[in-house]
Design a protein around this motif. Structure first.
Motif, mmCIF file in Angstrom:
data_model
loop_
_atom_site.group_PDB
_atom_site.id
_atom_site.type_symbol
_atom_site.label_atom_id
_atom_site.label_comp_id
_atom_site.label_asym_id
_atom_site.label_seq_id
_atom_site.Cartn_x
_atom_site.Cartn_y
_atom_site.Cartn_z
ATOM 1 N N PHE A 110 -17.063 -64.562 13.981
ATOM 2 C CA PHE A 110 -18.433 -64.401 14.825
ATOM 3 C C PHE A 110 -19.706 -64.640 13.924
ATOM 4 O O PHE A 110 -20.738 -65.208 14.735
ATOM 5 N N ASP A 111 -19.861 -64.682 12.581
ATOM 6 C CA ASP A 111 -20.746 -64.898 11.981
ATOM 7 C C ASP A 111 -20.832 -65.955 11.111
ATOM 8 O O ASP A 111 -21.552 -66.038 10.321
ATOM 9 N N GLY A 112 -19.694 -66.886 11.119
ATOM 10 C CA GLY A 112 -19.440 -68.151 10.394
ATOM 11 C C GLY A 112 -19.050 -67.813 8.916
ATOM 12 O O GLY A 112 -18.858 -68.503 8.160
ATOM 13 N N THR A 113 -18.656 -66.434 8.535
ATOM 14 C CA THR A 113 -18.287 -65.990 7.163
ATOM 15 C C THR A 113 -16.843 -65.989 7.006
ATOM 16 O O THR A 113 -16.275 -66.232 5.689
ATOM 17 N N SER A 114 -15.935 -66.012 7.834
ATOM 18 C CA SER A 114 -14.635 -65.722 7.699
ATOM 19 C C SER A 114 -13.813 -67.006 7.626
ATOM 20 O O SER A 114 -12.915 -67.301 6.718
ATOM 21 N N GLY A 115 -14.170 -68.025 8.385
ATOM 22 C CA GLY A 115 -13.549 -69.372 8.430
ATOM 23 C C GLY A 115 -12.104 -69.242 9.109
ATOM 24 O O GLY A 115 -11.455 -70.114 9.387
ATOM 25 N N TRP A 116 -11.647 -68.106 9.908
ATOM 26 C CA TRP A 116 -10.614 -68.091 10.584
ATOM 27 C C TRP A 116 -10.768 -68.628 11.680
ATOM 28 O O TRP A 116 -11.739 -68.323 12.573
ATOM 29 N N ASN A 117 -9.700 -69.076 12.419
ATOM 30 C CA ASN A 117 -9.295 -69.432 13.969
ATOM 31 C C ASN A 117 -8.510 -68.227 14.359
ATOM 32 O O ASN A 117 -7.867 -67.497 13.440
ATOM 33 N N LEU A 118 -8.171 -68.268 15.541
ATOM 34 C CA LEU A 118 -7.408 -67.211 16.056
ATOM 35 C C LEU A 118 -5.996 -67.230 15.542
ATOM 36 O O LEU A 118 -5.427 -65.972 15.535
ATOM 37 N N ASN A 119 -5.330 -68.438 15.219
ATOM 38 C CA ASN A 119 -3.907 -68.349 14.903
ATOM 39 C C ASN A 119 -3.854 -67.798 13.302
ATOM 40 O O ASN A 119 -2.953 -67.834 12.843
ATOM 41 N N ASP A 120 -5.166 -67.642 12.730
ATOM 42 C CA ASP A 120 -5.090 -67.197 11.256
ATOM 43 C C ASP A 120 -4.668 -65.699 10.958
ATOM 44 O O ASP A 120 -4.515 -65.180 10.058
#
Length: 268
Positions: free
Chosen positions: A109-119
């Motif tokens: 949500f804040d651009g810090t994790s880099g995760w997409n849904l399947n991660d």
């Protein structure tokens, strides 16, 4: 957990042990980027947890009113609970209640994790017990009941990213069985949202005409590590009957045994 206004100390201690607390939980919040499912659905009134770059939100919603027109009424009590009338929803048939539960997942949500849904993996808990006790059924709302290919083709979630506008999420119709298309969506996007009626998933034998208290939670995991969790409670009518906590029942049993001692001696 039951988030009753009359929550006892025993219940609070139990809740602390069973549902890990999160300092990021806030009430009556907007979700990121907006409400992207359907049309005419406004943001707001979500109970939200923002942790580790992940945002999870849930809310109750008045799904049907007397005119059958679209609604944006959430009846939030400001503490993660939502109150609705008991009864079959106007213009609908049994067992449709007037309320539904809406959830939102944003893995970056804040651009810090880099995760997409399947991660990540997920767990949605649905309480089917109308009393103050809880009986949860759980499943992964993104990967399906067992996480295998083919088990998630039923989902018609609205899917998008942090730039997706209101009502602009992409959905795969649940009758299309397009597993590859769904897999591509969750591989390339970080937002999924859905709105479900109570009798559609998890509440077997649901009766909208009785007073009840129902709990719902949504958690996200990186492997086995929980990274975010939110939970809400739907109060129907006057709420469900209060069930004594196990410790309370044990105390009553001990008091009863103590009280029986002198009576037994007198009988002898």
């Amino acid at each position: 957990m039951k988030l009753s206004p009359h929550l006892t100390l025993a219940a609070l201690a139990w809740a602390t042990l069973t549902l890990p607390a999160s300092a990021g939980v806030m009430h009556d919040q907007n979700v990121t980027p907006d409400v992207i499912f359907g049309s005419g659905n406004v943001n707001g009134s979500f109970t939200v947890d923002r942790n580790n770059g992940v945002e999870l939100g849930m809310r109750g919603k008045l799904r049907h009113n007397a005119s059958g027109a679209p609604e944006n009424t959430f009846n939030s009590n400001g503490d993660g609970t939502f109150s609705f009338n008991a009864g079959v929803a106007p213009t609908q048939s049994f067992p449709t209640a007037e309320w539904s539960v809406e959830w939102s997942i944003n893995t970056n949500f804040d651009g810090t994790s880099g995760w997409n849904l399947n991660d990540l993996t997920y767990e949605l808990g649905i309480d089917s017990n109308p009393t103050s006790a809880t009986t949860f059924s759980t499943f992964d709302p993104i990967f399906g009941a067992n996480g295998s290919a083919g088990s998630r083709v039923q989902w018609d979630h609205a899917i998008g990213n942090n730039l997706t506008g209101n009502g602009d999420g992409t959905s795969i119709p649940n009758a299309s069985n397009d597993e590859p298309g769904y897999a591509d969506l969750i591989d390339q996007n970080n937002v999924a949202q859905q709105s479900w009626k109570a009798h559609w998933y998890g509440i077997s034998g649901f009766d909208p005409t009785i007073d009840g208290t129902y709990d719902f939670y949504l958690a996200a995991f990186d492997d086995t590590t929980e990274v975010a969790r939110t939970q809400i409670q739907i109060i129907v009518g006057a709420g469900g009957a209060v069930v004594p906590e196990p410790g309370t029942m044990l105390s009553f049993a001990i008091i009863g045994l103590i009280g029986c001692g002198p009576m037994s001696r007198r009988r002898r």
